[in-house]
Design an enzyme around this catalytic site. Structure first.
Site, PDB file in Angstrom:
ATOM      1  N   LYS A 160     -16.898  39.937  49.368  1.00 21.32           N
ATOM      2  CA  LYS A 160     -17.869  39.787  50.172  1.00 21.32           C
ATOM      3  C   LYS A 160     -18.392  38.181  50.270  1.00 21.32           C
ATOM      4  O   LYS A 160     -19.342  38.173  50.541  1.00 21.32           O
ATOM      5  CB  LYS A 160     -18.768  40.835  49.796  1.00 21.32           C
ATOM      6  CG  LYS A 160     -18.178  41.846  49.263  1.00 21.32           C
ATOM      7  CD  LYS A 160     -19.537  42.761  48.146  1.00 21.32           C
ATOM      8  CE  LYS A 160     -18.772  43.982  47.443  1.00 21.32           C
ATOM      9  NZ  LYS A 160     -19.797  44.345  46.557  1.00 21.32           N
TER      10      LYS A 160
ATOM     11  N   HIS B 144      -1.068  23.660  34.488  1.00 21.20           N
ATOM     12  CA  HIS B 144      -0.417  24.515  33.910  1.00 21.20           C
ATOM     13  C   HIS B 144      -0.595  24.118  32.217  1.00 21.20           C
ATOM     14  O   HIS B 144       0.429  24.801  32.163  1.00 21.20           O
ATOM     15  CB  HIS B 144       0.354  25.231  34.751  1.00 21.20           C
ATOM     16  CG  HIS B 144       1.239  26.197  34.874  1.00 21.20           C
ATOM     17  ND1 HIS B 144       0.081  27.890  33.757  1.00 21.20           N
ATOM     18  CD2 HIS B 144       1.326  27.389  35.285  1.00 21.20           C
ATOM     19  CE1 HIS B 144       0.695  28.693  33.502  1.00 21.20           C
ATOM     20  NE2 HIS B 144       1.192  28.646  34.770  1.00 21.20           N
TER      21      HIS B 144
ATOM     22  N   ARG C  19       4.579  36.473  34.815  1.00 19.58           N
ATOM     23  CA  ARG C  19       4.006  35.708  33.322  1.00 19.58           C
ATOM     24  C   ARG C  19       2.767  35.820  32.842  1.00 19.58           C
ATOM     25  O   ARG C  19       2.932  35.892  31.179  1.00 19.58           O
ATOM     26  CB  ARG C  19       5.757  34.383  33.113  1.00 19.58           C
ATOM     27  CG  ARG C  19       7.214  35.277  33.035  1.00 19.58           C
ATOM     28  CD  ARG C  19       8.119  34.274  33.336  1.00 19.58           C
ATOM     29  NE  ARG C  19       7.857  34.916  35.291  1.00 19.58           N
ATOM     30  CZ  ARG C  19       8.384  34.855  35.615  1.00 19.58           C
ATOM     31  NH1 ARG C  19       9.062  36.047  35.663  1.00 19.58           N
ATOM     32  NH2 ARG C  19       8.180  35.529  37.381  1.00 19.58           N
ATOM     33  N   THR C  20       3.019  34.072  32.684  1.00 17.54           N
ATOM     34  CA  THR C  20       1.389  34.038  32.935  1.00 17.54           C
ATOM     35  C   THR C  20       0.357  35.303  32.297  1.00 17.54           C
ATOM     36  O   THR C  20      -0.106  35.590  31.231  1.00 17.54           O
ATOM     37  CB  THR C  20       0.769  32.835  33.839  1.00 17.54           C
ATOM     38  OG1 THR C  20       1.567  32.189  33.575  1.00 17.54           O
ATOM     39  CG2 THR C  20      -0.879  32.332  32.968  1.00 17.54           C
TER      40      THR C  20
ATOM     41  N   ARG D  29      -6.196  31.491  37.178  1.00 17.78           N
ATOM     42  CA  ARG D  29      -5.632  31.297  38.075  1.00 17.78           C
ATOM     43  C   ARG D  29      -6.506  31.065  39.284  1.00 17.78           C
ATOM     44  O   ARG D  29      -6.781  32.315  39.843  1.00 17.78           O
ATOM     45  CB  ARG D  29      -4.001  31.881  38.264  1.00 17.78           C
ATOM     46  CG  ARG D  29      -3.266  31.323  38.823  1.00 17.78           C
ATOM     47  CD  ARG D  29      -2.112  32.184  38.764  1.00 17.78           C
ATOM     48  NE  ARG D  29      -1.162  31.323  37.587  1.00 17.78           N
ATOM     49  CZ  ARG D  29      -0.332  31.557  37.466  1.00 17.78           C
ATOM     50  NH1 ARG D  29       0.858  32.246  38.687  1.00 17.78           N
ATOM     51  NH2 ARG D  29       0.619  31.073  36.533  1.00 17.78           N
TER      52      ARG D  29
END
Ligand code: CP
Length: 302
Positions: free
Chosen positions: A80, A129, A51-52, A101
């Site tokens: 890396k 959030h 969703r986000t 995120r």
């Protein structure tokens, strides 16, 4: 608010949060615009999301903007050994704003301190959030016609649930009465409860949800999050603590609505989905309008 970052919900005052909700109403009425046509937004997801990430990308696309980024870091130079600092400084050269995120708590704050472009925290571990909170506030406002003086019940993982932490803090501005339902192992952390106590608001704690349903305006269900447990046996023991069924909804207030930030596993049975009191899919759609509003404001178009 132009060029501000949004890391914690308290980075925005109550008035700034309401400004986003007001703009979201306008985007809901008129979602396709071209105000971001000259902008590139970076979408950096170091942790899974449906969703986000996709509602941000939908919001950007509907405003005519372009997206660069990744949905998992394993295909990037992070693999890396590149640091978060170097990743952010590099991608800031390619974009006007970064949505990130990351599973590490505090990573978004760190990014905001070194980035020359605004950072939007799309979830940092179990911490915060804030864009979910803005869409949750919008959903509450749309369904209740007010944010004030409501009884809100939070059910599930209140310890690790970042959506819960951010929303509890935001609702402290609105004289909310909190009903906190969780297994004893997953109670709301005292660092979040502190915000409730500072405002002298009422909160009640429970382990079962049946008794809160008749008295609440909003039932905010959450998932017990497997990925936050270090002990798989503990997760197995409490994973099925809550399961909302249609037959549990016999005695509710007229304005009662069920919200869930999603994803769900089995805490809401699918037989609840057709019930007019189930609002969680509309809630996810509201994420597009709220994120359109937020991007427009932070990029100086409102
Ligand atoms: N609500 C929410 O954060 O959902 P996703 O994990 O699918 O983005």
């Amino acid at each position: 608010m132009k060029n501000k970052s949004l890391v914690s919900i308290n980075d925005f005052t109550k008035e700034e949060q309401l400004r986003v909700l007001e703009a979201a109403r306008e985007f809901e009425a008129n979602p396709v615009q071209t105000i971001l046509k000259d902008h590139v937004i970076a979408s950096l997801f170091f942790e899974p999301s449906t969703r986000t990430r996709l509602s941000f990308e939908s919001a950007i696309s509907r405003l005519g903007g372009k997206i660069v980024g990744f949905s998992e870091a394993s295909n990037t130079s992070v693999k890396k050994g590149e640091s978060l600092r170097d990743t952010i400084l590099t991608i800031a050269n390619y974009s006007d704003l970064i949505v990130m995120r990351n599973p590490i708590e505090g990573s978004a704050r760190f990014a905001s301190e070194i980035s020359p472009v605004p950072i939007i925290n799309a979830g940092d571990g179990s911490n915060q959030h804030p864009t979910q909170t803005l869409l949750d506030l919008y959903s509450i406002l749309q369904t209740q016609d007010t944010l004030d003086n409501l009884h809100v019940a939070f059910v599930g993982d209140l310890k690790y649930g970042r959506t819960v932490h951010s929303l509890v803090i935001a609702l402290c501005n609105y004289n909310t009465t909190f009903h906190l339902v969780s297994p004893v192992e997953l109670k709301l952390p005292s660092s979040v409860k502190m915000h409730i106590k500072e405002k002298n608001l009422a909160y009640h704690q429970y382990t079962s949800m049946e008794e809160v349903i008749p008295n609440t305006d909003i039932l905010y269900m959450t998932r017990i999050q497997k990925e936050r447990f270090s002990d798989p046996l503990e997760f197995e023991r409490i994973k099925n603590s809550y399961n909302l069924h249609k037959d549990m909804l016999v005695d509710t207030k007229e304005n009662f609505k069920i919200l869930h930030p999603m994803p769900r596993v089995n805490e809401i049975h699918i037989n609840v989905d057709e019930d007019p009191r189930a609002y969680y899919f509309q809630q996810a759609l509201n994420g597009v309008y709220v994120r359109q509003a937020l991007l427009s404001i932070l990029l100086g178009y409102r």
